[in-house]
Write a protein that holds these residues in place. Sequence first.
Motif, mmCIF file in Angstrom:
data_model
loop_
_atom_site.group_PDB
_atom_site.id
_atom_site.type_symbol
_atom_site.label_atom_id
_atom_site.label_comp_id
_atom_site.label_asym_id
_atom_site.label_seq_id
_atom_site.Cartn_x
_atom_site.Cartn_y
_atom_site.Cartn_z
ATOM 1 N N TYR A 114 0.845 -1.194 0.000
ATOM 2 C CA TYR A 114 0.000 0.000 0.000
ATOM 3 C C TYR A 114 0.889 1.255 0.000
ATOM 4 O O TYR A 114 1.943 1.277 0.642
ATOM 5 C CB TYR A 114 -0.903 0.026 1.236
ATOM 6 N N LEU A 115 0.424 2.274 -0.718
ATOM 7 C CA LEU A 115 1.074 3.592 -0.670
ATOM 8 C C LEU A 115 0.333 4.424 0.363
ATOM 9 O O LEU A 115 -0.826 4.782 0.174
ATOM 10 C CB LEU A 115 1.032 4.275 -2.039
ATOM 11 N N GLN A 116 1.010 4.717 1.459
ATOM 12 C CA GLN A 116 0.383 5.475 2.538
ATOM 13 C C GLN A 116 0.410 6.970 2.266
ATOM 14 O O GLN A 116 -0.545 7.683 2.540
ATOM 15 C CB GLN A 116 1.096 5.171 3.857
ATOM 16 N N ARG A 117 1.543 7.462 1.717
ATOM 17 C CA ARG A 117 1.673 8.906 1.511
ATOM 18 C C ARG A 117 2.637 9.164 0.339
ATOM 19 O O ARG A 117 3.664 8.499 0.211
ATOM 20 C CB ARG A 117 2.211 9.587 2.770
ATOM 21 N N ALA A 118 2.270 10.161 -0.499
ATOM 22 C CA ALA A 118 3.148 10.641 -1.573
ATOM 23 C C ALA A 118 3.308 12.150 -1.403
ATOM 24 O O ALA A 118 2.309 12.870 -1.243
ATOM 25 C CB ALA A 118 2.571 10.320 -2.944
ATOM 26 N N THR A 119 4.550 12.622 -1.447
ATOM 27 C CA THR A 119 4.837 14.050 -1.235
ATOM 28 C C THR A 119 5.749 14.563 -2.343
ATOM 29 O O THR A 119 6.712 13.893 -2.727
ATOM 30 C CB THR A 119 5.515 14.285 0.124
ATOM 31 N N MET A 120 5.430 15.753 -2.869
ATOM 32 C CA MET A 120 6.292 16.422 -3.841
ATOM 33 C C MET A 120 6.714 17.777 -3.293
ATOM 34 O O MET A 120 5.870 18.564 -2.841
ATOM 35 C CB MET A 120 5.581 16.635 -5.185
ATOM 36 N N THR A 121 8.013 18.055 -3.339
ATOM 37 C CA THR A 121 8.556 19.361 -2.957
ATOM 38 C C THR A 121 9.332 19.912 -4.135
ATOM 39 O O THR A 121 10.252 19.256 -4.655
ATOM 40 C CB THR A 121 9.472 19.254 -1.730
ATOM 41 N N ALA A 122 8.990 21.118 -4.592
ATOM 42 C CA ALA A 122 9.644 21.751 -5.738
ATOM 43 C C ALA A 122 10.692 22.749 -5.241
ATOM 44 O O ALA A 122 10.387 23.616 -4.407
ATOM 45 C CB ALA A 122 8.618 22.460 -6.614
ATOM 46 N N VAL A 123 11.921 22.622 -5.769
ATOM 47 C CA VAL A 123 13.024 23.506 -5.378
ATOM 48 C C VAL A 123 13.547 24.203 -6.631
ATOM 49 O O VAL A 123 14.222 23.580 -7.455
ATOM 50 C CB VAL A 123 14.159 22.735 -4.682
ATOM 51 N N PRO A 124 13.243 25.514 -6.829
ATOM 52 C CA PRO A 124 13.755 26.224 -8.003
ATOM 53 C C PRO A 124 15.258 26.486 -7.864
ATOM 54 O O PRO A 124 15.806 26.549 -6.757
ATOM 55 C CB PRO A 124 12.970 27.549 -7.997
ATOM 56 N N GLY A 125 15.917 26.670 -8.996
ATOM 57 C CA GLY A 125 17.349 26.971 -8.957
ATOM 58 C C GLY A 125 17.854 27.431 -10.302
ATOM 59 O O GLY A 125 17.122 27.454 -11.299
ATOM 60 N N SER A 132 14.453 29.172 -2.273
ATOM 61 C CA SER A 132 13.664 28.525 -1.226
ATOM 62 C C SER A 132 12.663 27.556 -1.852
ATOM 63 O O SER A 132 12.041 27.864 -2.874
ATOM 64 C CB SER A 132 12.916 29.572 -0.399
ATOM 65 N N PRO A 133 12.503 26.367 -1.271
ATOM 66 C CA PRO A 133 11.541 25.402 -1.818
ATOM 67 C C PRO A 133 10.117 25.907 -1.694
ATOM 68 O O PRO A 133 9.786 26.670 -0.784
ATOM 69 C CB PRO A 133 11.782 24.150 -0.971
ATOM 70 N N LEU A 134 9.283 25.481 -2.616
ATOM 71 C CA LEU A 134 7.864 25.785 -2.526
ATOM 72 C C LEU A 134 7.237 24.890 -1.453
ATOM 73 O O LEU A 134 7.839 23.914 -1.004
ATOM 74 C CB LEU A 134 7.186 25.551 -3.879
ATOM 75 N N ALA A 135 6.041 25.235 -1.045
ATOM 76 C CA ALA A 135 5.360 24.443 -0.015
ATOM 77 C C ALA A 135 5.149 23.011 -0.507
ATOM 78 O O ALA A 135 4.711 22.804 -1.648
ATOM 79 C CB ALA A 135 4.025 25.089 0.326
ATOM 80 N N PRO A 136 5.482 22.008 0.311
ATOM 81 C CA PRO A 136 5.289 20.605 -0.102
ATOM 82 C C PRO A 136 3.820 20.312 -0.375
ATOM 83 O O PRO A 136 2.921 20.876 0.254
ATOM 84 C CB PRO A 136 5.804 19.804 1.100
ATOM 85 N N GLN A 137 3.580 19.414 -1.311
ATOM 86 C CA GLN A 137 2.230 18.946 -1.608
ATOM 87 C C GLN A 137 2.168 17.457 -1.282
ATOM 88 O O GLN A 137 3.044 16.690 -1.693
ATOM 89 C CB GLN A 137 1.885 19.186 -3.080
ATOM 90 N N THR A 138 1.141 17.057 -0.535
ATOM 91 C CA THR A 138 1.048 15.681 -0.036
ATOM 92 C C THR A 138 -0.305 15.075 -0.358
ATOM 93 O O THR A 138 -1.335 15.733 -0.247
ATOM 94 C CB THR A 138 1.275 15.654 1.491
ATOM 95 N N ASP A 139 -0.255 13.826 -0.779
ATOM 96 C CA ASP A 139 -1.471 13.032 -0.944
ATOM 97 C C ASP A 139 -1.377 11.882 0.059
ATOM 98 O O ASP A 139 -0.528 10.995 -0.080
ATOM 99 C CB ASP A 139 -1.577 12.497 -2.369
ATOM 100 N N LEU A 172 12.221 18.531 -8.653
ATOM 101 C CA LEU A 172 11.030 17.997 -7.986
ATOM 102 C C LEU A 172 11.452 16.787 -7.160
ATOM 103 O O LEU A 172 11.926 15.779 -7.696
ATOM 104 C CB LEU A 172 9.970 17.601 -9.016
ATOM 105 N N GLN A 173 11.301 16.906 -5.851
ATOM 106 C CA GLN A 173 11.682 15.843 -4.927
ATOM 107 C C GLN A 173 10.423 15.090 -4.497
ATOM 108 O O GLN A 173 9.516 15.672 -3.904
ATOM 109 C CB GLN A 173 12.402 16.432 -3.716
ATOM 110 N N PHE A 174 10.388 13.796 -4.815
ATOM 111 C CA PHE A 174 9.241 12.956 -4.482
ATOM 112 C C PHE A 174 9.627 11.987 -3.364
ATOM 113 O O PHE A 174 10.711 11.392 -3.388
ATOM 114 C CB PHE A 174 8.762 12.163 -5.696
ATOM 115 N N THR A 175 8.724 11.820 -2.400
ATOM 116 C CA THR A 175 8.910 10.847 -1.320
ATOM 117 C C THR A 175 7.681 9.950 -1.271
ATOM 118 O O THR A 175 6.544 10.446 -1.272
ATOM 119 C CB THR A 175 9.094 11.545 0.036
ATOM 120 N N TYR A 176 7.931 8.642 -1.257
ATOM 121 C CA TYR A 176 6.853 7.658 -1.238
ATOM 122 C C TYR A 176 6.979 6.800 0.016
ATOM 123 O O TYR A 176 8.042 6.223 0.275
ATOM 124 C CB TYR A 176 6.905 6.779 -2.487
ATOM 125 N N GLU A 177 5.905 6.722 0.779
ATOM 126 C CA GLU A 177 5.879 5.926 2.008
ATOM 127 C C GLU A 177 4.931 4.740 1.819
ATOM 128 O O GLU A 177 3.734 4.931 1.577
ATOM 129 C CB GLU A 177 5.443 6.793 3.192
#
Length: 211
Positions: A114-125, A132-139, A172-177
């Motif tokens: 099961y995928l409990q949580r998916a998060t994307m954080t965007a870091v411009p450069g 500064s990174p944008l606010a994380p978005q989480t599902d 774009l930094q993605f984290t999958y739990e």
Amino acid sequence: MGDRVRFSRTALGVIGAGAMLLALAGCGAPPWAQGGGSTAPAPVPSASVVPVPAPIPNDLSSGSTEKSVTAGAIAATVNYWSTLPMDRWSPTALKPVSISMVTTVTPDDGQKVYLQRATMTAVPGNATQSFSPLAPQTDQANPPGYLVLSPYSYSQTFNVGEVPAEATFVTLQFTYEFLLQTTPTSSEFAKQTASETITVAIAGAAATPAD
């Protein structure tokens, strides 16, 4: 006799004057230093070296990309794409990024993933700094999560908001739990986490995006 003496003195005077003229001629400038001779070619200025900007990496330059990540016994295949054409990824635009995921587990004893949580954080450069990174978005799903074991898959769309005008790309930094059943009939789960990053060029950047 007197005439001969006068003649000899006159001759000596002429000879002395000639010798002086020869001596003066011998002290003159050499032929190569005179204006009538050939001149050395003027030095050719060396061409200035203009630095070529490094290409900007763009994982979505072809429209989509596929990545593989692992978390313990879980192997996930994730596809990333955007419905917004790359030439419209401007700093002020709302830039959607869609993902589709399916997993396998080894050894496969019948337990579910099961995928409990998916998060994307965007870091411009850009080439010289990160902003500064944008606010994380989480599902986040209700327990135990979204079933993502093949043939079941997970799909979601995140949005990259406005970035600084100086930004030439966004990482774009993605984290999958994940939650993995300990046995096929168990109500207990093992938590596993995987991370992945992709880079997307910003339209109008100084350098040309890499293919």
